[in-house]
Design an enzyme around this catalytic site. Structure first.
Site, mmCIF file in Angstrom:
data_model
loop_
_atom_site.group_PDB
_atom_site.id
_atom_site.type_symbol
_atom_site.label_atom_id
_atom_site.label_comp_id
_atom_site.label_asym_id
_atom_site.label_seq_id
_atom_site.Cartn_x
_atom_site.Cartn_y
_atom_site.Cartn_z
ATOM 1 N N GLU A 1 0.885 -1.173 0.000
ATOM 2 C CA GLU A 1 0.000 0.000 0.000
ATOM 3 C C GLU A 1 0.915 1.213 0.000
ATOM 4 O OE1 GLU A 1 -1.595 3.170 0.600
ATOM 5 O OE2 GLU A 1 -1.746 2.612 2.709
ATOM 6 N N CYS B 1 -2.518 8.392 4.030
ATOM 7 C CA CYS B 1 -2.476 8.094 2.598
ATOM 8 C C CYS B 1 -3.833 8.348 1.959
ATOM 9 C CB CYS B 1 -2.013 6.666 2.352
ATOM 10 S SG CYS B 1 -2.797 5.442 3.401
#
Length: 515
Positions: free
Chosen positions: A286, A320
């Site tokens: 990720e 994020c």
């Protein structure tokens, strides 16, 4: 019989008892600030002269802890221990592994405010953000334990009168877990426990700016009954320990959360088959995002402004999933922009240990310098209507910054900033807004604020992100409710906290018995 999963509730700090309990957590953490923490390899606590020094980003003079740093030699020792331990751990009962997660979750729940207080001190998180991080760590353990119980007998496949067929899952082997600094408890715990409950052994390399919370989590796993050698704690430099473990022929998979550039480097290195390696390594990654909130002309404009501000500046924009771009229909652009500026100027930037602080510091000097460089770019590419200042004299504090009238192809609209800076861009119509939102190499999260059902369905099909939200902000995915992971350069769309996440840590085996 395990009760049905539901997520850990967030703490209401308007309740005096909860406020006092959190303050006690802060006092407890302050009582052991500055301690040394060892490596843990096969249950053995190893102290090295070389240390990772963790400081409070809100007060650079305050030492949170000193964590022993692994060398390549110690990383090799940890690999050998993990590889050997795997031979027995892989045959352990899934029910036993799940029980360890449930016990660990219960321990963290009892020490919830203490762990949140560590996050206040080590990660610079305000109370509510720290509380959510700890709640998510609990959620991962509760959810993955239950998911393993669902998968323990495999998935039904067809059989015939002459044969009995089974489709089962078996663990992969030794996994290298490289966890991030922005959710140093939740994501670290989730990555680690997903690997171990699936029957794998783990080499845990936490982020170098937030290793203390990982060291404290190792204490929890030991108390929960995890056998020695299943999770080995090896903090160290990425260029020394990280690369060595990613390259190692006995590494079976790498689970990484972090930046795009480091993720690409890991993906490249893991793809190479090294001498003695008899498998293709699996990578679960990720890697960040450039996330957009789209505001349609038919929308609740107050909701839009509040969603943008909350998503852009929660935890100083260091998620994020944070809103880095607000793309707004030209008919309502000025209204939403002006209201967002008003809301942003109401935010308090201060010591996160004080209840009511909206924003604390950014992570470290490198983060401060990077974000301030983008503020300078913003002054060239648009109009700064809020924020624009930073102060790194005591801690790494940056004011929440709104940059207006940014062109859709500007750097501020393309590059990940990872700080409290949001660019506002005007769209001609809804199709144009979606085109701007998709004009990025990332594809993690996004949100659409609209009352137009046709536009909701169009965005559902055409807005190319892994997590898309309607009429809310673009942060705050909850384990088991909104499985999290993105497309393109946001990673492998691994969907942490989702029903297929554990399968990434296992391999399927078909057996067929003739009757």
């Amino acid at each position: 019989m395990v009760v049905a999963y539901k997520h850990e509730p967030f703490t209401d700090f308007s309740v005096e008892a909860n406020k006092l309990a959190f303050e006690e957590g802060l006092k407890k953490v302050e009582s052991y600030l500055g301690q040394d923490y060892p490596l843990i390899i096969g249950g053995e606590k190893i102290t090295t002269e070389d240390k990772i020094v963790s400081v409070n980003p809100a007060n650079k003079e305050e030492l949170v802890g000193r964590v022993s740093k692994a060398s390549r030699e110690l990383a090799e020792k940890a690999m050998q221990v993990a590889d050997e331990t795997f031979q027995t751990w892989r045959k352990s009962k899934p029910e036993m592994r799940a029980d360890i997660l449930f016990r660990a979750a219960a321990i963290v729940r009892r020490r919830k405010h203490e762990f949140s207080a560590i996050l206040v001190k080590e990660a610079g998180k305000p109370w509510n953000e720290a509380d959510a991080d700890t709640a998510e760590a609990i959620d991962f353990m509760e959810y993955y334990g239950r998911q393993m119980l669902k998968l323990k007998d495999g998935i039904p496949v067809e059989s015939r009168p002459i044969e009995y067929n089974r489709f089962s899952y078996i663990p992969l082997g030794v996994g290298v877990i490289i966890s991030p600094w922005n959710f140093p408890f939740a994501i670290m715990a989730g990555m680690t426990t997903a690997a171990l409950v699936s029957g794998n052994t783990v080499l845990l390399k936490p982020a170098s700016t937030t290793p203390v919370v990982a060291a404290k989590f190792m204490e929890v796993l030991e108390e929960a009954g995890l056998p020695a050698g299943v999770v080995n704690f090896v903090p160290g430099n990425g260029s020394e320990v990280g690369d060595y473990l990613v390259d190692h022929p006995r590494t079976r998979f790498v689970s990484f959360t972090g930046s795009r550039d480091v993720g690409i480097r890991i993906y490249e290195r893991a793809a190479k088959v090294n001498p003695g390696q008899i498998w293709l390594k699996r990578v679960i990654a990720e890697m960040g995002g450039k996330d957009t909130i789209v505001v349609d002309k038919e929308a609740d404009l107050e909701l839009a402004a509040k969603s943008i501000v909350a998503s852009a500046f929660g935890f100083s924009g260091q998620k994020c999933s944070a809103c880095s771009r607000a793309v707004i229909h030209e008919d309502v652009y000025d209204h939403v922009l002006n209201r967002a500026v008003e809301l942003t100027k109401e935010l308090t930037v201060a010591n996160p240990a004080v209840l009511g602080t909206n924003m604390g510091p950014v992570n470290d000097q490198a983060a401060f310098d990077k974000v301030m460089s983008y503020v300078a770019i913003g002054k060239e590419e648009g109009r700064i209507l809020a924020g624009g200042e930073g102060d790194d004299s005591k801690g790494w504090f940056i004011q929440p910054t709104i940059v207006a009238d940014v062109a859709e192809d500007a750097r501020l609209m393309k590059e990940e900033i990872f700080g409290p800076v949001v660019a506002f861009c005007k769209a001609k119509d809804f199709d144009h807004a979606l085109a701007i939102a998709n004009n990025t190499e990332y594809g993690l999260t996004g949100a659409v604020i609209t009352n137009n059902r046709d536009h909701i369905e169009k965005a559902r099909e055409d807005f190319h992100v892994g997590n898309l939200y309607f009429n809310r902000g673009c942060t705050g995915a909850i384990v088991g409710y909104q499985p999290f992971g993105g497309f393109n350069m946001s990673g492998t769309d691994s969907k942490a906290g989702g029903p297929d996440y554990l399968a990434l840590h296992m391999q399927a085996k078909t057996t067929s018995e003739t009757l």
